[in-house]
Structure formats: structure tokens, C-alpha cells
Design an enzyme around this catalytic site. Structure first.
Site, PDB file in Angstrom:
ATOM      1  N   ILE A 202       0.751  -1.217   0.016  1.00  0.00           N
ATOM      2  CA  ILE A 202      -0.064  -0.056  -0.006  1.00  0.00           C
ATOM      3  C   ILE A 202       0.919   1.241  -0.022  1.00  0.00           C
ATOM      4  O   ILE A 202       1.906   1.390   0.833  1.00  0.00           O
ATOM      5  CB  ILE A 202      -1.111  -0.061   1.250  1.00  0.00           C
ATOM      6  CG1 ILE A 202      -0.276  -0.277   2.619  1.00  0.00           C
ATOM      7  CG2 ILE A 202      -2.307  -0.960   1.080  1.00  0.00           C
ATOM      8  CD1 ILE A 202      -1.161  -0.299   3.771  1.00  0.00           C
ATOM      9  N   HIS A 203       0.558   2.178  -0.822  1.00  0.00           N
ATOM     10  CA  HIS A 203       1.502   3.388  -0.794  1.00  0.00           C
ATOM     11  C   HIS A 203       0.544   4.730  -1.759  1.00  0.00           C
ATOM     12  O   HIS A 203       1.337   5.708  -1.672  1.00  0.00           O
ATOM     13  CB  HIS A 203       2.724   3.223  -1.513  1.00  0.00           C
ATOM     14  CG  HIS A 203       2.608   3.454  -3.226  1.00  0.00           C
ATOM     15  ND1 HIS A 203       2.080   2.129  -3.718  1.00  0.00           N
ATOM     16  CD2 HIS A 203       2.691   4.073  -4.071  1.00  0.00           C
ATOM     17  CE1 HIS A 203       2.142   2.386  -5.026  1.00  0.00           C
ATOM     18  NE2 HIS A 203       2.527   3.764  -5.241  1.00  0.00           N
ATOM     19  N   ARG A 204      -0.604   4.342  -1.759  1.00  0.00           N
ATOM     20  CA  ARG A 204      -1.166   5.661  -2.576  1.00  0.00           C
ATOM     21  C   ARG A 204      -1.331   6.893  -1.712  1.00  0.00           C
ATOM     22  O   ARG A 204      -2.023   6.640  -0.457  1.00  0.00           O
ATOM     23  CB  ARG A 204      -2.678   5.299  -3.218  1.00  0.00           C
ATOM     24  CG  ARG A 204      -2.663   4.205  -4.061  1.00  0.00           C
ATOM     25  CD  ARG A 204      -2.808   4.736  -5.753  1.00  0.00           C
ATOM     26  NE  ARG A 204      -1.795   5.383  -6.120  1.00  0.00           N
ATOM     27  CZ  ARG A 204      -0.782   4.682  -6.940  1.00  0.00           C
ATOM     28  NH1 ARG A 204      -0.984   3.492  -7.073  1.00  0.00           N
ATOM     29  NH2 ARG A 204       0.463   5.394  -7.286  1.00  0.00           N
ATOM     30  N   ASP A 279      -2.787  -1.369  -3.595  1.00  0.00           N
ATOM     31  CA  ASP A 279      -3.261  -0.118  -4.255  1.00  0.00           C
ATOM     32  C   ASP A 279      -2.434   0.114  -5.275  1.00  0.00           C
ATOM     33  O   ASP A 279      -2.540   1.207  -5.839  1.00  0.00           O
ATOM     34  CB  ASP A 279      -3.675   0.774  -3.178  1.00  0.00           C
ATOM     35  CG  ASP A 279      -2.362   1.391  -2.409  1.00  0.00           C
ATOM     36  OD1 ASP A 279      -1.051   0.903  -2.732  1.00  0.00           O
ATOM     37  OD2 ASP A 279      -2.379   2.295  -1.387  1.00  0.00           O
TER      38      ASP A 279
END
Ligand code: UD1
Ligand code: UDP
Length: 355
Positions: A202-204, A279
């Protein structure tokens, strides 16, 4: 003719690698410029080493800063390089600040721009990437659309059809060129077994920079672990790591945080996972190519082809919805065909450019 390839982040290095290889194979006159948007060893150098890429001719070393400043810094520094090198065309890939800055700098100098992976749209205006995609597409001379869908989108936005070429996505080239080299030791190193773990990233920005949303995503992991009792391997993006610390969030039982991996280790973890929850844009594509079911923890996707073939489901970030989507995808059959290309995208792109 002289080609300038600009890249700056992990996914751009991975997706431009086949284009660089195609240039080398055809003995073309080309240079590689690195913006320096990513710079940590495991977000940058490791990919040059593993994919045996030539050293960039220039590194602009912009580093981390707010998006507006980063974009401006790249425009200015890259502009200077373009004035010295005078290429005929600049190639950029994807939707990062590096991509938009590269396209703008080139246009200010009347240099042609080729956008690899053109025409993707999430229609989510909170995403910095959505603006980077739209603006880059509208100032590009060559738009390399992964599938017919993006060609339709671009035509609808008024872009001349002569500029649009459906080539496939270079991620397919990259996966096919490297899957045989995938690092089989990584499962042993992590003491996990094929099909007995879930892989997640996850990194958005619009999710993990918000405390409530990041907390929700961690809660989703908790529910998933309580339901399936499979470890969740989470190679952590530096943005996410920093935010978990800053927001003082606790990581639920069952989630194993590890450092970001090289592409060859990550490919192996993807291909042997029971399920992928992410994501990431690139990972939605790779899971589809590798026939591993994917749950996308976002409100939207710019890769709807993966959903249409049944490889991916867009779940949002609410824990119950992520759990339901995971149940659905775990029960699904893995029989879809990859809609993203045949592994020859880079060859096509280079052929079109040199023509
Ligand atoms: C960027 C892209 C995103 C892409 C992602 C790939 C934009 C707007 N975002 O997001 O589209 O999906 O790259 O991973 O261009 N950091 C390090 N080491 C690095 C790079 C970054 O520690 O090598 C840390 C810094 O604290 C930095 C933060 O990560 O502030 C975010 O980096 P940045 O490049 O701004 O955005 P990404 O989230 O990586
Ligand atoms: N990746 C990797 N190691 C990791 C996580 C991801 O090599 O620990 C690769 C992954 O295989 C994919 C790319 O990085 O090719 C995706 O990058 P990211 O998710 O950072 O960006 P996005 O695709 O969302 O722009």
C-alpha cells in the site's frame, strides 16, 4: 535519430527496462536520464542491477519534496540536459511527477514526446497521478496505449487518432523477460510456503497520507488474518512506513512488514501468493499476468481490463468490503487470459518511434 528516455521511480525503471533493451538491441542512439525522484537503494539501484540496465547518462538528483516543487525542479534540470543533448524525442512512462515534468520540459523546447502507457484514467481527481496522466497525454506526440480501451478514451478526449498506437503494456514484456529469473530463495528466506500467504503493498498518497484511511487499511488486514490465518507479507513503501510511524498506528497480528524487495524477489512472491491485496497500479497488472487473484484497496482503478477478465476486484478501503472481496477472489478460478499485451510492446514502441 536520438532518443532520450526519462525515468525516476521504481515502476518507471521496471516498465522502461524493455524499451531500453530494445534500443540496445537495435543499436539506436539513446540516452537515459534519471530524475532522482526515487533514490534509496531498494527503490532504485536494485532494479538497474537486477535488470542489467546501463547507468543513466544523467541523474538529476531531485530527491523528495512536495509535488509542485519536485515537478518544477525536474522541468528545470531536465530542460538543461535537453539543451545539451538535443534529442529528437523524449520517452516517458506512466503517471509520476517525473513523467509530467519530462513532457513539459520537452515541449518547451519543441522536442517530440512519446508517452508509454498513455490513456489510463481512474477518474479520481484526488490522485496526483490522474492529473499527470491527463496533462502528459495532451502534450504528447506519440501515445502508446496498452489496450484498445485507452485508444477510445484518448480519442474521446479529442486527441488525434494518428498519434495513438495500441502496443500492449511493457509490464508484460518485463514480467515475461524476468519470470524465469525470479528469486526462488525468497520464500525460504521468509519461511513461508507457496499458496500459504497473502502478499500486500500500500502506498497511494490519497490513502496512506490520511490517518483514518491508513488505519482502516490496517484494520482490513486484521480481519483478513482473523478469517484466513494466512500471514500477510507487506514489503513496505517508504511513504507508508513514515506514515505508520507518524500517526502512531499499530500493525495488527499476522502482518509481516519487510523492507521493499528487488523485482526478482517480488515477482516470485507475487507468483506464489494465494492472494494479492494492493493499491499499486503495476501490481494489479502483474497479478493479472501471473494469474494470481487481486483485491485492489482503492475506490477506483485505471486498469479496468483486469477487473473485466475476473482477475481483480476494486474493494475500497472499508475493512468489511476488503474482507468480502478477498473471500470472493479466493473462491474464484484463475482461468482468465491476460488482456494487457503479448510481451512485444517495447519492440512495437521502438519501431513506431524510429519510423
Ligand atoms: C511516487 C509516484 C507514484 C508511484 C510511486 C511508485 C508521484 C506523484 N507519485 O509516489 O505515482 O506510484 O512513486 O512507488 O509521482 N522515499 C524514500 N526513498 C526513495 C523515494 C521516496 O525514502 O527512494 C520516501 C520519501 O520520504 C518521500 C516519500 O517516500 O517523501 C514519497 O516519495 P515520492 O516519490 O514523493 O512519492 P511516492 O509515494 O514514492
Ligand atoms: N515492486 C518491487 N518490490 C516491492 C514492491 C513492488 O519490485 O517490494 C515492483 C512491482 O513488481 C511493480 C512495481 O514495483 O513492478 C510497482 O511499483 P509501485 O507499486 O511502487 O508503483 P505503481 O505501480 O503503483 O505506480
Amino acid at each position: 535519430m536520438k532518443i532520450c528516455i526519462l525515468l525516476g521511480t521504481r515502476p518507471e525503471i521496471i516498465k522502461m527496462a524493455p524499451v531500453i533493451r530494445a534500443c540496445i538491441k537495435k543499436k539506436l542512439d539513446f540516452i537515459v536520464v534519471h530524475s532522482g525522484q526515487h533514490y534509496s537503494y531498494n527503490m532504485d539501484r536494485v532494479f538497474f542491477e537486477e535488470l542489467v540496465l546501463p547507468e543513466p547518462n544523467y541523474n538529476l538528483e531531485v530527491g523528495s519534496m512536495p509535488g509542485y516543487a519536485q515537478t518544477a525542479a525536474i522541468i528545470e534540470k531536465f530542460g538543461h540536459v535537453l539543451e545539451i543533448e538535443k534529442p529528437d524525442v523524449v520517452l516517458v512512462e506512466g503517471d509520476t511527477n517525473t513523467v509530467l515534468a519530462g513532457a513539459l520540459a520537452a515541449k518547451k523546447l519543441n522536442i517530440k514526446v512519446g508517452h508509454v502507457e498513455a490513456g489510463l484514467r481512474s477518474y479520481d481527481e484526488r490522485m496526483p497521478e490522474e492529473w499527470n496522466r491527463i496533462l502528459t497525454d495532451h502534450c504528447s506526440d506519440f501515445l502508446f496505449a496498452p489496450t484498445k480501451l485507452q485508444k477510445r478514451i484518448l480519442k474521446k478526449e479529442g486527441i488525434k487518432k494518428e498519434r495513438i498506437f495500441v502496443t500492449g503494456n511493457t509490464i508484460v514484456d518485463s514480467v515475461l523477460q524476468n519470470i524465469e529469473l525470479a528469486d526462488t530463495e525468497i520464500l525460504k528466506k521468509l519461511d513461508i510456503k507457496k499458496d500459504r500467504y497473502i502478499l500486500s503493498t500500500i502506498h497511494r498518497q490519497e490513502s496512506v497520507d490520511l490517518k483514518e484511511t491508513l488505519a482502516e487499511m490496517l484494520k482490513a488486514f486484521q480481519l483478513i488474518y482473523e478469517n484466513f490465518h494466512l500471514p500477510i507479507i507487506l514489503p513496505i513503501h517508504p511513504r507508508t512506513k513514515a506514515n505508520i510511524e507518524e500517526f502512531r498506528l499499530s500493525v495488527p497480528e499476522g502482518v509481516r512488514i519487510i523492507e521493499p524487495l528487488g523485482f526478482l524477489e517480488f515477482l516470485k512472491l507475487e507468483s506464489d501468493a494465494k492472494l494479492i491485496i494492493t493499491d499499486s497500479g503495476g501490481i494489479q497488472e502483474e497479478s493479472c499476468i501471473l494469474r494470481v487473484p487481486c483485491v485492489t484497496m482503492r475506490k477506483s482503478t485505471e486498469r479496468p481490463e483486469t477487473v473485466e477478465v475476473g482477475a481483480n476486484v476494486v474493494a475500497g478501503t472499508e475493512p468489511d468490503k476488503v474482507l468480502d472481496a478477498s473471500k470472493k477472489m479466493l473462491a474464484s478460478s484463475r482461468s482468465w487470459d491476460n488482456p494487457l499485451g503479448d510481451g512485444n510492446a517495447a519492440k512495437r514502441i521502438i519501431k513506431i518511434i524510429t519510423k
